[in-house]
Design a protein around this motif. Structure first.
Motif, short mmCIF file in Angstrom:
data_model
loop_
_atom_site.label_atom_id
_atom_site.label_comp_id
_atom_site.label_asym_id
_atom_site.label_seq_id
_atom_site.Cartn_x
_atom_site.Cartn_y
_atom_site.Cartn_z
N UNK A 5 1.28 -1.37 -0.16
CA UNK A 5 0.04 0.23 0.00
C UNK A 5 0.99 1.17 -0.17
N UNK A 6 2.16 1.20 0.54
CA UNK A 6 2.97 2.83 0.66
C UNK A 6 3.51 2.51 -0.89
N UNK A 7 4.14 1.59 -1.44
CA UNK A 7 4.50 1.80 -2.42
C UNK A 7 3.51 2.55 -3.56
N UNK A 8 2.39 1.79 -3.66
CA UNK A 8 1.64 1.96 -4.41
C UNK A 8 1.15 4.13 -4.22
N UNK A 9 0.97 3.85 -2.80
CA UNK A 9 0.68 5.27 -2.19
C UNK A 9 2.08 6.67 -3.00
N UNK A 10 3.33 6.02 -2.80
CA UNK A 10 4.15 6.89 -3.33
C UNK A 10 4.01 6.39 -5.36
N UNK A 11 3.71 5.89 -5.71
CA UNK A 11 3.54 6.02 -7.40
C UNK A 11 2.42 6.92 -7.15
N UNK A 31 2.83 0.82 -11.01
CA UNK A 31 1.57 0.83 -10.91
C UNK A 31 0.11 -1.04 -11.22
N UNK A 32 0.90 -0.06 -13.06
CA UNK A 32 -0.03 -1.58 -13.81
C UNK A 32 0.43 -3.33 -12.90
N UNK A 33 1.90 -3.01 -12.43
CA UNK A 33 2.33 -4.42 -12.37
C UNK A 33 1.55 -4.18 -10.71
N UNK A 34 1.29 -3.26 -10.25
CA UNK A 34 0.52 -4.28 -8.47
C UNK A 34 -0.42 -4.84 -8.54
#
Length: 115
Positions: A5-11, A31-34
């Motif tokens: 979630x933190x990685x997605x938030x940063x992206x 984000x596509x990979x997430x």
């Protein structure tokens, strides 16, 4: 590295605020990979707001790969506002493809249930 979630938030933050178009394009690809709903929402926001047609085009491709209801709803809304002909054509094609996939899955499900 933090939680997903933190990685997605940063992206998502980079995608929404970074002035460097290359950073935003790379954020879309990451984000596509997430593949999460949270990532899809960030991609929809970029599709609706980013001034760079390539960022919007990459967002369409990422959302098509995601394929969830959130992605489809976002692409339908974006289609109503998109002014770039190439991005608009990509949106139309992506939505048609997703529709075809859903119809095919529904047919297989009906067939399996009636067997």
């Amino acid at each position: 590295l933090g939680s997903c979630d933190q990685v997605v938030d940063a992206l998502a933050a980079a995608l929404g605020r970074d002035q460097d178009v290359e950073v935003r394009r790379l954020a879309v690809q990451a984000l596509q990979r997430a593949g999460s709903t949270k990532a899809a929402k960030a991609l929809i926001a970029a599709l609706e707001r980013d001034r760079d047609a390539e960022v919007r085009r990459l967002s369409v491709q990422a959302l098509q790969a995601h394929g969830g209801c959130t992605a489809v709803d976002g692409m339908v809304q974006a289609l109503e506002r998109e002014t770039d002909a190439d991005v608009r054509a990509l949106l139309e094609g992506a939505l048609q493809e997703l529709r075809s996939q859903r119809v095919s899955r529904a047919r297989h499900l009906v067939k399996a249930l009636s067997a």
